[in-house]
Motif scaffolding. Structure first.
Motif, PDB file in Angstrom:
ATOM      1  N   ASP A  73     -30.987  21.816  26.199  1.00 54.19           N
ATOM      2  CA  ASP A  73     -32.281  21.960  26.818  1.00 54.19           C
ATOM      3  C   ASP A  73     -32.279  22.848  27.730  1.00 54.19           C
ATOM      4  O   ASP A  73     -31.271  23.612  28.124  1.00 54.19           O
ATOM      5  CB  ASP A  73     -32.657  20.505  27.277  1.00 54.19           C
ATOM      6  CG  ASP A  73     -31.746  19.789  28.199  1.00 54.19           C
ATOM      7  OD1 ASP A  73     -31.246  20.774  28.979  1.00 54.19           O
ATOM      8  OD2 ASP A  73     -31.535  18.806  28.237  1.00 54.19           O
ATOM      9  N   ALA A  74     -33.581  23.348  28.110  1.00 52.10           N
ATOM     10  CA  ALA A  74     -33.856  24.253  29.033  1.00 52.10           C
ATOM     11  C   ALA A  74     -33.242  24.149  30.465  1.00 52.10           C
ATOM     12  O   ALA A  74     -32.586  24.857  31.155  1.00 52.10           O
ATOM     13  CB  ALA A  74     -35.271  24.524  29.349  1.00 52.10           C
ATOM     14  N   ASP A  75     -33.115  22.740  30.933  1.00 53.92           N
ATOM     15  CA  ASP A  75     -32.388  22.405  32.218  1.00 53.92           C
ATOM     16  C   ASP A  75     -30.790  22.823  32.120  1.00 53.92           C
ATOM     17  O   ASP A  75     -30.242  22.814  33.147  1.00 53.92           O
ATOM     18  CB  ASP A  75     -32.412  20.805  32.348  1.00 53.92           C
ATOM     19  CG  ASP A  75     -33.844  20.675  32.802  1.00 53.92           C
ATOM     20  OD1 ASP A  75     -34.629  21.716  33.325  1.00 53.92           O
ATOM     21  OD2 ASP A  75     -34.419  19.443  32.701  1.00 53.92           O
ATOM     22  N   ALA A  76     -30.240  22.592  31.153  1.00 53.50           N
ATOM     23  CA  ALA A  76     -28.939  22.810  30.712  1.00 53.50           C
ATOM     24  C   ALA A  76     -28.673  24.358  30.864  1.00 53.50           C
ATOM     25  O   ALA A  76     -27.728  24.737  31.568  1.00 53.50           O
ATOM     26  CB  ALA A  76     -28.225  22.363  29.346  1.00 53.50           C
ATOM     27  N   LEU A  77     -29.473  24.936  30.246  1.00 50.79           N
ATOM     28  CA  LEU A  77     -29.193  26.582  30.478  1.00 50.79           C
ATOM     29  C   LEU A  77     -29.453  27.088  31.840  1.00 50.79           C
ATOM     30  O   LEU A  77     -28.742  27.815  32.191  1.00 50.79           O
ATOM     31  CB  LEU A  77     -30.446  27.296  29.432  1.00 50.79           C
ATOM     32  CG  LEU A  77     -30.349  28.598  29.255  1.00 50.79           C
ATOM     33  CD1 LEU A  77     -29.073  29.293  28.809  1.00 50.79           C
ATOM     34  CD2 LEU A  77     -31.334  29.094  28.172  1.00 50.79           C
ATOM     35  N   LYS A  78     -30.627  26.452  32.361  1.00 55.83           N
ATOM     36  CA  LYS A  78     -31.016  26.980  33.892  1.00 55.83           C
ATOM     37  C   LYS A  78     -29.762  26.572  34.866  1.00 55.83           C
ATOM     38  O   LYS A  78     -29.417  27.181  35.636  1.00 55.83           O
ATOM     39  CB  LYS A  78     -32.121  26.198  34.243  1.00 55.83           C
ATOM     40  CG  LYS A  78     -33.533  26.827  33.759  1.00 55.83           C
ATOM     41  CD  LYS A  78     -34.615  25.937  34.239  1.00 55.83           C
ATOM     42  CE  LYS A  78     -35.983  26.451  33.418  1.00 55.83           C
ATOM     43  NZ  LYS A  78     -36.978  25.747  33.732  1.00 55.83           N
ATOM     44  N   GLN A  79     -28.848  25.384  34.382  1.00 53.26           N
ATOM     45  CA  GLN A  79     -27.875  24.950  35.226  1.00 53.26           C
ATOM     46  C   GLN A  79     -26.923  26.184  35.074  1.00 53.26           C
ATOM     47  O   GLN A  79     -26.310  26.617  35.914  1.00 53.26           O
ATOM     48  CB  GLN A  79     -27.456  23.643  34.809  1.00 53.26           C
ATOM     49  CG  GLN A  79     -26.328  23.282  35.786  1.00 53.26           C
ATOM     50  CD  GLN A  79     -25.968  21.961  35.593  1.00 53.26           C
ATOM     51  OE1 GLN A  79     -26.461  21.078  34.859  1.00 53.26           O
ATOM     52  NE2 GLN A  79     -24.844  21.371  36.077  1.00 53.26           N
ATOM     53  N   TRP A  80     -26.592  26.578  33.845  1.00 50.53           N
ATOM     54  CA  TRP A  80     -25.588  27.639  33.561  1.00 50.53           C
ATOM     55  C   TRP A  80     -26.160  29.049  34.303  1.00 50.53           C
ATOM     56  O   TRP A  80     -25.078  29.566  34.997  1.00 50.53           O
ATOM     57  CB  TRP A  80     -25.300  27.691  32.078  1.00 50.53           C
ATOM     58  CG  TRP A  80     -24.430  28.895  31.843  1.00 50.53           C
ATOM     59  CD1 TRP A  80     -24.848  29.982  30.918  1.00 50.53           C
ATOM     60  CD2 TRP A  80     -23.174  28.995  32.390  1.00 50.53           C
ATOM     61  NE1 TRP A  80     -23.631  31.006  31.087  1.00 50.53           N
ATOM     62  CE2 TRP A  80     -22.665  30.128  31.877  1.00 50.53           C
ATOM     63  CE3 TRP A  80     -22.134  28.101  33.198  1.00 50.53           C
ATOM     64  CZ2 TRP A  80     -21.258  30.719  32.083  1.00 50.53           C
ATOM     65  CZ3 TRP A  80     -20.738  28.950  33.469  1.00 50.53           C
ATOM     66  CH2 TRP A  80     -20.568  30.064  32.815  1.00 50.53           C
TER      67      TRP A  80
END
Length: 117
Positions: A73-80
């Motif tokens: 999800d977008a949250d996982a990508l943003k965390q990275w």
């Protein structure tokens, strides 16, 4: 991300959409001092991100490298993207390791795979 001499000869599996991909395409400089160590750290670090699904990597004989990271999800990508060590590695890459690069982020709406028996 790296030369990946030990990279598997199989693509990351097809996941149920939607999910996200980050496509990083780069041409590196001649001086790669410290790159392998930093790259190994980044590969270990990204695996700790909840929602990280995997990574594909390829390099042409001419030196164009393509890394595709898959995220649930977008949250996982943003965390990275916001990880402090990753941000520091990006800055070092711009200063030392990359001649040029592009980053494309996309939401996957369709996905399927095939494996010969």
């Amino acid at each position: 991300m790296s030369n990946h001499p030990e990279a598997p000869v199989a693509p990351v599996e097809a996941y149920e959409p939607p999910y996200y991909v980050a496509v990083f395409t780069a041409v590196r400089t001649e001086d790669q001092s410290g790159y392998s160590k930093t790259n190994a750290r980044m590969e270990a670090l990204v695996k700790d991100i909840p929602g990280y699904l995997g990574m594909d990597y390829a390099q042409t004989p001419g030196g164009l490298a393509i890394t595709v990271g898959y995220f649930r999800d977008a949250d996982a990508l943003k965390q990275w993207q916001s990880n402090a060590e990753h941000r520091a590695a990006q800055k070092r890459g711009q200063a030392e390791w990359y001649q040029s690069y592009t980053l494309h982020v996309a939401k996957v709406e369709r996905s399927h795979g095939f494996t010969r028996a």
